[in-house]
Design an enzyme around this catalytic site. Structure first.
Site, PDB file in Angstrom:
ATOM      1  N   ASN A 178       0.947  -1.256  -0.029  1.00 41.46           N
ATOM      2  CA  ASN A 178      -0.163  -0.084  -0.119  1.00 41.46           C
ATOM      3  C   ASN A 178       0.931   1.132   0.136  1.00 41.46           C
ATOM      4  O   ASN A 178       1.538   1.429   1.157  1.00 41.46           O
ATOM      5  CB  ASN A 178      -0.900   0.018   1.290  1.00 41.46           C
ATOM      6  CG  ASN A 178      -1.494   1.279   1.498  1.00 41.46           C
ATOM      7  OD1 ASN A 178      -2.082   2.079   0.444  1.00 41.46           O
ATOM      8  ND2 ASN A 178      -2.174   1.411   2.543  1.00 41.46           N
ATOM      9  N   TRP A 179       0.974   1.995  -1.265  1.00 40.70           N
ATOM     10  CA  TRP A 179       1.834   2.660  -1.311  1.00 40.70           C
ATOM     11  C   TRP A 179       1.174   4.475  -0.534  1.00 40.70           C
ATOM     12  O   TRP A 179       1.982   5.345  -0.496  1.00 40.70           O
ATOM     13  CB  TRP A 179       2.300   3.223  -2.799  1.00 40.70           C
ATOM     14  CG  TRP A 179       3.010   2.246  -3.373  1.00 40.70           C
ATOM     15  CD1 TRP A 179       3.949   1.065  -2.788  1.00 40.70           C
ATOM     16  CD2 TRP A 179       3.447   1.952  -4.862  1.00 40.70           C
ATOM     17  NE1 TRP A 179       4.534   0.299  -3.590  1.00 40.70           N
ATOM     18  CE2 TRP A 179       4.228   0.911  -4.780  1.00 40.70           C
ATOM     19  CE3 TRP A 179       3.088   2.653  -5.888  1.00 40.70           C
ATOM     20  CZ2 TRP A 179       4.779   0.378  -5.971  1.00 40.70           C
ATOM     21  CZ3 TRP A 179       3.608   2.247  -7.091  1.00 40.70           C
ATOM     22  CH2 TRP A 179       4.389   1.110  -7.176  1.00 40.70           C
ATOM     23  N   GLU A 222      -6.414   4.637   7.952  1.00 38.96           N
ATOM     24  CA  GLU A 222      -6.150   6.325   7.816  1.00 38.96           C
ATOM     25  C   GLU A 222      -7.605   6.578   7.060  1.00 38.96           C
ATOM     26  O   GLU A 222      -7.921   7.933   7.276  1.00 38.96           O
ATOM     27  CB  GLU A 222      -4.948   6.436   6.803  1.00 38.96           C
ATOM     28  CG  GLU A 222      -3.787   6.138   7.451  1.00 38.96           C
ATOM     29  CD  GLU A 222      -2.417   5.535   6.814  1.00 38.96           C
ATOM     30  OE1 GLU A 222      -2.467   5.516   5.585  1.00 38.96           O
ATOM     31  OE2 GLU A 222      -1.814   4.860   7.607  1.00 38.96           O
ATOM     32  N   GLU A 271      -5.463  -5.176  10.408  1.00 42.85           N
ATOM     33  CA  GLU A 271      -4.386  -4.235  10.742  1.00 42.85           C
ATOM     34  C   GLU A 271      -4.753  -3.447  12.055  1.00 42.85           C
ATOM     35  O   GLU A 271      -5.493  -2.520  12.115  1.00 42.85           O
ATOM     36  CB  GLU A 271      -4.265  -3.116   9.523  1.00 42.85           C
ATOM     37  CG  GLU A 271      -3.703  -3.786   8.128  1.00 42.85           C
ATOM     38  CD  GLU A 271      -3.305  -2.601   7.203  1.00 42.85           C
ATOM     39  OE1 GLU A 271      -2.306  -3.090   6.873  1.00 42.85           O
ATOM     40  OE2 GLU A 271      -4.202  -1.743   6.942  1.00 42.85           O
ATOM     41  N   GLY A 298       2.782  -1.264   4.154  1.00 38.77           N
ATOM     42  CA  GLY A 298       2.864   0.206   3.722  1.00 38.77           C
ATOM     43  C   GLY A 298       4.442   0.387   3.463  1.00 38.77           C
ATOM     44  O   GLY A 298       4.990   0.456   2.464  1.00 38.77           O
ATOM     45  N   GLY A 299       5.078   1.054   4.449  1.00 36.82           N
ATOM     46  CA  GLY A 299       6.726   1.601   4.353  1.00 36.82           C
ATOM     47  C   GLY A 299       7.521   0.815   3.635  1.00 36.82           C
ATOM     48  O   GLY A 299       8.143   1.121   2.805  1.00 36.82           O
TER      49      GLY A 299
HETATM   50  C1  PEP Z   1      -0.528  -0.043   5.919  1.00 33.73           C
HETATM   51  O1  PEP Z   1      -0.416   1.004   5.533  1.00 33.73           O
HETATM   52  O2  PEP Z   1      -1.608  -0.887   5.576  1.00 33.73           O
HETATM   53  C2  PEP Z   1       0.468  -0.415   6.603  1.00 33.73           C
HETATM   54  C3  PEP Z   1       0.433  -1.748   7.057  1.00 33.73           C
HETATM   55  O3  PEP Z   1       1.692   0.110   6.940  1.00 33.73           O
HETATM   56  P1  PEP Z   1       3.054  -0.075   7.442  1.00 33.73           P
HETATM   57  O4  PEP Z   1       3.611  -1.237   6.880  1.00 33.73           O
HETATM   58  O5  PEP Z   1       3.907   1.099   7.252  1.00 33.73           O
HETATM   59  O6  PEP Z   1       2.948  -0.198   9.222  1.00 33.73           O
END
Ligand code: PEP
Length: 253
Positions: free
Chosen positions: A10-11, A100, A170, A237-238
């Site tokens: 997920n960018w 988010e 999540e 994400g990251g």
């Molecule tokens: C996300 O945005 O769904 C996520 C899990 O971010 P991160 O991996 O950066 O915690």
């Protein structure tokens, strides 16, 4: 039959179009899809709306998902993007209910439900995100919250359409914080989600549905999540932004 594994990046609001195309070229040059196929892993990314068309064009077989959509097909919803618009550029996957969006854009489970119903009606696959906040976690409310998100989010989604849904657990307190939930917590909640799906849709649907964990997943910890019986993959994400790190995530599955 064993379920496939699924790694989705997920960018968020990252990567210009040029950067997104470069990522796709790296994926091709590093033969990531070949590696994914040999490991039985589905690979996908969710770029910004603006990059979707170009990423789709350069994806070389990657699943390309939008990060959201509107539930109406058209209308006076300034800045929104509809499912027919996504369809027109060849997109047929969407993330819905990311924390988010729930936090900043008031995407309640009810709003998510409207979006999910529009998507599946149009033949899309959906990655539906659920998860509790830190306060809810500390108050021991995780399963109550997840249950509400599942029951409301999937309301009136048919037995046939449930096959188009992937659930991502999540915990909000673990997203982008580096404080990832333990693999025991991930397994406990993901198996609870599977039991909810079984109650709603029966054993076969529950045994087939893919359930992902998301929240500070990195190349050095993805393996322990994927070892869990009810964790079928990761929403990242990251660590999905750089192709080298995306490749390491895949290699460590
Ligand atoms: C996300 O945005 O769904 C996520 C899990 O971010 P991160 O991996 O950066 O915690």
């Amino acid at each position: 039959m064993a379920r496939k594994k699924f790694l989705m990046g997920n960018w968020k609001m990252n990567h210009t179009i040029a950067e997104a195309i470069r990522f796709c070229e790296d994926v091709k040059n590093d033969s990531l899809l070949k590696i994914a196929r040999s490991k039985g892993v589905l690979l996908g990314v969710a770029p910004s709306f603006l990059s979707l068309q170009q990423v789709k064009r350069h994806a070389h077989g990657l699943i390309v998902a939008s990060q959201d959509c509107h539930y109406e097909d058209h209308g006076a919803y300034t800045s929104s993007v509809s499912v027919p618009m996504l369809n027109e550029i060849g997109i047929n996957w969407s993330i819905i209910g990311h924390s988010e969006r729930r936090t900043y854009d008031n995407d309640t489970s009810f709003v998510c439900n409207r979006k999910i119903k529009t998507l599946v009606k149009n033949g899309f696959h959906v990655v539906y995100c659920v998860g509790e906040t830190l306060k809810e976690y500390e108050e021991g409310l995780t399963k109550d919250i997840v249950k509400e998100q599942i029951l409301v989010g999937l309301m009136n989604v048919s037995k046939e359409d449930i096959s188009k849904i992937v659930i991502a657990y999540e915990p909000v307190w673990s997203i982008g914080t580096g404080k990832n939930a333990s693999s025991e917590i991930a397994e406990d909640v993901c198996s609870y989600i599977r039991s909810l799906i079984e109650k709603l849709y029966g054993k076969v649907a529950a045994s087939k549905i893919l359930i992902l964990y998301g929240g500070s997943v990195k190349p050095n910890n993805i393996h322990e999540y994927l070892l869990q019986e009810n964790v079928d993959g990761a929403l990242v994400g990251g660590a999905s932004l750089k192709s080298e790190s995306f490749k390491e995530l895949l290699e460590n599955i």
